[in-house]
Motif scaffolding. Sequence first.
Motif, PDB file in Angstrom:
ATOM      1  N   SER A 191       0.857  -1.520  -0.509  1.00 11.33           N
ATOM      2  CA  SER A 191       0.137   0.000  -0.111  1.00 11.33           C
ATOM      3  C   SER A 191       0.822   1.628   0.218  1.00 11.33           C
ATOM      4  CB  SER A 191      -0.788   0.164   1.018  1.00 11.33           C
ATOM      5  OG  SER A 191      -0.265   0.293   2.045  1.00 11.33           O
ATOM      6  N   ALA A 192       2.408   1.256   0.639  1.00  6.55           N
ATOM      7  CA  ALA A 192       3.009   2.035   0.707  1.00  6.55           C
ATOM      8  C   ALA A 192       3.492   2.336  -1.041  1.00  6.55           C
ATOM      9  CB  ALA A 192       4.473   1.982   1.898  1.00  6.55           C
ATOM     10  N   GLY A 193       4.101   1.510  -1.390  1.00  7.85           N
ATOM     11  CA  GLY A 193       4.589   1.423  -2.925  1.00  7.85           C
ATOM     12  C   GLY A 193       5.293   2.523  -2.867  1.00  7.85           C
ATOM     13  N   PRO A 194       5.897   2.506  -4.699  1.00  5.13           N
ATOM     14  CA  PRO A 194       5.502   4.286  -5.188  1.00  5.13           C
ATOM     15  C   PRO A 194       5.300   5.107  -4.958  1.00  5.13           C
ATOM     16  CG  PRO A 194       5.743   2.570  -6.937  1.00  5.13           C
ATOM     17  CD  PRO A 194       5.419   2.393  -5.387  1.00  5.13           C
ATOM     18  N   VAL A 232      11.081  19.326  -2.838  1.00  4.16           N
ATOM     19  CA  VAL A 232      12.209  19.859  -3.296  1.00  4.16           C
ATOM     20  C   VAL A 232      13.300  20.236  -2.033  1.00  4.16           C
ATOM     21  CG1 VAL A 232      10.633  21.844  -5.298  1.00  4.16           C
ATOM     22  CG2 VAL A 232      11.176  22.240  -2.113  1.00  4.16           C
ATOM     23  N   PRO A 233      14.633  20.274  -2.825  1.00  4.34           N
ATOM     24  CA  PRO A 233      15.456  20.378  -1.504  1.00  4.34           C
ATOM     25  C   PRO A 233      15.246  20.711   0.091  1.00  4.34           C
ATOM     26  CG  PRO A 233      16.624  21.314  -3.677  1.00  4.34           C
ATOM     27  CD  PRO A 233      14.780  20.668  -3.634  1.00  4.34           C
ATOM     28  N   GLU A 234      15.052  22.716  -0.452  1.00  4.76           N
ATOM     29  CA  GLU A 234      15.207  22.878   0.371  1.00  4.76           C
ATOM     30  C   GLU A 234      14.405  24.644   0.670  1.00  4.76           C
ATOM     31  OE1 GLU A 234      18.675  26.321  -2.043  1.00  4.76           O
ATOM     32  OE2 GLU A 234      18.838  24.669  -0.627  1.00  4.76           O
ATOM     33  N   LYS A 235      13.928  25.381   1.713  1.00  8.51           N
ATOM     34  CA  LYS A 235      13.043  26.226   1.498  1.00  8.51           C
ATOM     35  C   LYS A 235      13.840  27.634   0.920  1.00  8.51           C
ATOM     36  CE  LYS A 235      10.019  28.561   5.146  1.00  8.51           C
ATOM     37  NZ  LYS A 235       9.823  28.647   7.190  1.00  8.51           N
ATOM     38  N   ALA A 236      13.023  27.557  -0.368  1.00  5.28           N
ATOM     39  CA  ALA A 236      13.663  28.891  -1.636  1.00  5.28           C
ATOM     40  C   ALA A 236      12.279  29.298  -2.185  1.00  5.28           C
ATOM     41  CB  ALA A 236      15.100  28.280  -1.996  1.00  5.28           C
ATOM     42  N   THR A 280       8.905  13.482  -3.749  1.00  4.19           N
ATOM     43  CA  THR A 280       8.281  13.571  -2.213  1.00  4.19           C
ATOM     44  C   THR A 280       8.654  13.390  -1.007  1.00  4.19           C
ATOM     45  OG1 THR A 280       6.811  12.623  -3.120  1.00  4.19           O
ATOM     46  CG2 THR A 280       6.067  14.362  -3.018  1.00  4.19           C
ATOM     47  N   GLU A 281       9.357  11.888  -1.407  1.00  4.01           N
ATOM     48  CA  GLU A 281      10.016  10.732  -0.968  1.00  4.01           C
ATOM     49  C   GLU A 281      11.416  11.314  -0.306  1.00  4.01           C
ATOM     50  OE1 GLU A 281       9.484   7.065  -2.582  1.00  4.01           O
ATOM     51  OE2 GLU A 281       7.655   6.955  -2.239  1.00  4.01           O
ATOM     52  N   GLU A 282      12.196  12.071  -0.717  1.00  2.00           N
ATOM     53  CA  GLU A 282      13.425  12.291  -0.780  1.00  2.00           C
ATOM     54  C   GLU A 282      13.361  13.697   0.266  1.00  2.00           C
ATOM     55  OE1 GLU A 282      15.677  12.333  -4.236  1.00  2.00           O
ATOM     56  OE2 GLU A 282      13.980  10.863  -5.749  1.00  2.00           O
ATOM     57  N   TYR A 283      12.776  14.685  -0.777  1.00  7.45           N
ATOM     58  CA  TYR A 283      12.777  15.846   0.400  1.00  7.45           C
ATOM     59  C   TYR A 283      10.908  16.428   1.410  1.00  7.45           C
ATOM     60  CZ  TYR A 283      15.992  16.552  -3.538  1.00  7.45           C
ATOM     61  OH  TYR A 283      16.792  15.747  -4.149  1.00  7.45           O
ATOM     62  N   ASP A 284      11.480  17.172   2.207  1.00  8.43           N
ATOM     63  CA  ASP A 284      10.466  17.500   3.328  1.00  8.43           C
ATOM     64  C   ASP A 284       9.732  18.723   2.842  1.00  8.43           C
ATOM     65  OD1 ASP A 284      11.157  15.753   4.700  1.00  8.43           O
ATOM     66  OD2 ASP A 284      13.158  16.460   6.014  1.00  8.43           O
ATOM     67  N   TYR A 285       9.886  19.108   1.396  1.00  2.00           N
ATOM     68  CA  TYR A 285       9.722  20.236   1.115  1.00  2.00           C
ATOM     69  C   TYR A 285       9.262  19.832  -0.009  1.00  2.00           C
ATOM     70  CZ  TYR A 285      12.146  23.091   5.008  1.00  2.00           C
ATOM     71  OH  TYR A 285      12.559  23.471   5.676  1.00  2.00           O
ATOM     72  N   VAL A 286       7.400  20.645  -0.020  1.00  2.00           N
ATOM     73  CA  VAL A 286       6.700  20.276  -1.131  1.00  2.00           C
ATOM     74  C   VAL A 286       6.208  21.412  -1.921  1.00  2.00           C
ATOM     75  CG1 VAL A 286       4.782  18.290  -1.807  1.00  2.00           C
ATOM     76  CG2 VAL A 286       6.795  17.624  -0.031  1.00  2.00           C
ATOM     77  N   LEU A 287       5.886  21.393  -3.503  1.00  2.00           N
ATOM     78  CA  LEU A 287       4.997  22.669  -3.839  1.00  2.00           C
ATOM     79  C   LEU A 287       3.700  21.313  -4.407  1.00  2.00           C
ATOM     80  CD1 LEU A 287       7.949  24.425  -5.524  1.00  2.00           C
ATOM     81  CD2 LEU A 287       6.350  25.091  -3.564  1.00  2.00           C
ATOM     82  N   SER A 288       2.572  22.263  -4.467  1.00  2.00           N
ATOM     83  CA  SER A 288       1.692  21.288  -4.771  1.00  2.00           C
ATOM     84  C   SER A 288       0.596  22.379  -5.296  1.00  2.00           C
ATOM     85  CB  SER A 288       1.105  20.679  -3.710  1.00  2.00           C
ATOM     86  OG  SER A 288       0.375  21.669  -3.170  1.00  2.00           O
ATOM     87  N   GLY A 289       0.079  21.496  -6.343  1.00  2.00           N
ATOM     88  CA  GLY A 289      -1.255  22.621  -7.017  1.00  2.00           C
ATOM     89  C   GLY A 289      -2.154  20.886  -7.292  1.00  2.00           C
TER      90      GLY A 289
END
Length: 425
Positions: A22-25, A79-83, A33-42
């Motif tokens: 269920s977790a899956g890729p 995304v890798p950082e808060k920018a 989204t699995e590599e970085y903590d910051y996320v842009l979405s829409g």
Amino acid sequence: MLVIFLGLLFAALTMSTFATLSAGPAHADEVGTEEYDYVLSGNVQFNQEPLEGVLITVEGSGYEASVKTGVDGKWKVGVPEKATYTVSLDEETLPKGVIVAKGGSTTEAEFGLTKVKAVNFFLGEGVRTTVSFFDQFVNRFVNGLNFGLLLALAAIGLSLIFGTTGLSNFAHAEMITFGALMTLLFSVTLGVPIWLAIVIAIALSAGLGWSLDAVIWKPLRRKGVGLIPLMIVSIGLSLALRYLFQIFVGGGTSQLPGSGLADMKLGPIRLSMIDLASMGISIVVLLAVSYFLLRTRIGKATRAVSDNPSLASASGIDVDGVIRIVWVLGGGLAGLSGVLWAYFRPGVSWDMGFQILLLVFAAVTLGGLGTAFGALIGSIIVGLFVELSTLWLPSDLKYVGALVVLILVLLLRPQGILGRKERIG
């Protein structure tokens, strides 16, 4: 009891397996989204109906990623950082008759207090305006020329250093970064006017070149250290300086004053005042360097040392003095190149010089090792190809394309465009 234990073990394994499945890729409409903590979405919708397969591109801080909306019209990019990031919607992937009605297809996204930033586009009905291939070609040609000119500033300094010392200086990338960081320090942190901050940064970059030669390279030359060990030292110095920069300025990206100026439209060409100033400054400086090399006594001595150091020394030329001047000149040119690169990217970061180091080396090799004018020609070719190649290639591959051109040219002319065969080997 054993049966109960085995039953519980089987149930645990089954639940674990289903949890993993269920977790899956990550979904196809999610990237990073699995590599970085910051996320842009829409969520891309038109008339309250989700639009699938719309291409979204995120760029910023040296990072770039693309994703297509899912069946529910949603997308996410880690995304890798808060920018600050530039988020673009490709209107070509919208259904026929649907356009970005207001706000444009490109927007700036900056994180607030949370690690998730929502970015939405306002769609409507209309006729999509397309840019002709000719207009795109002209606009990217001018951008490529601008990029090539700022590359030339760095490449000429690197080429002169190689010509007079034989050193392939990988730390030249950090000399580029140093110029941008000093401009940021004096203009933003200390509040000095930007023009004065740039002048101070160039002077300090020239001083850095002088210091590196006096402290490291001149003592190593006097001890007769070979070129391969010297190159390895330059790689180590590059790594040390790069991560020292990161310690002091962090991993984010900062903007220089004036970097947000709007573009002016001159026919099919879109340029800001910063772009025009960058091209003008580059041309004036390159003409001044050409005059220095061709008309002044020190410039002629520099070319003599580059051609044959032993013969130049026998002719009474102070080779060490010429090399010291070359390091000062190379440092100043690298610093100026870093400032212009910070406006072109845009933004100042701890590894910005490293991002174009291979292109600088490609320009020097393409033009001919050790020849300043060859570095200029090579830089213009690389800059033009990098920008024009995006007409046919994905933007992710534009730097790779420039290196392919380098390989093809060297297969036909190994010494480079203005190089001489006797210098190879």
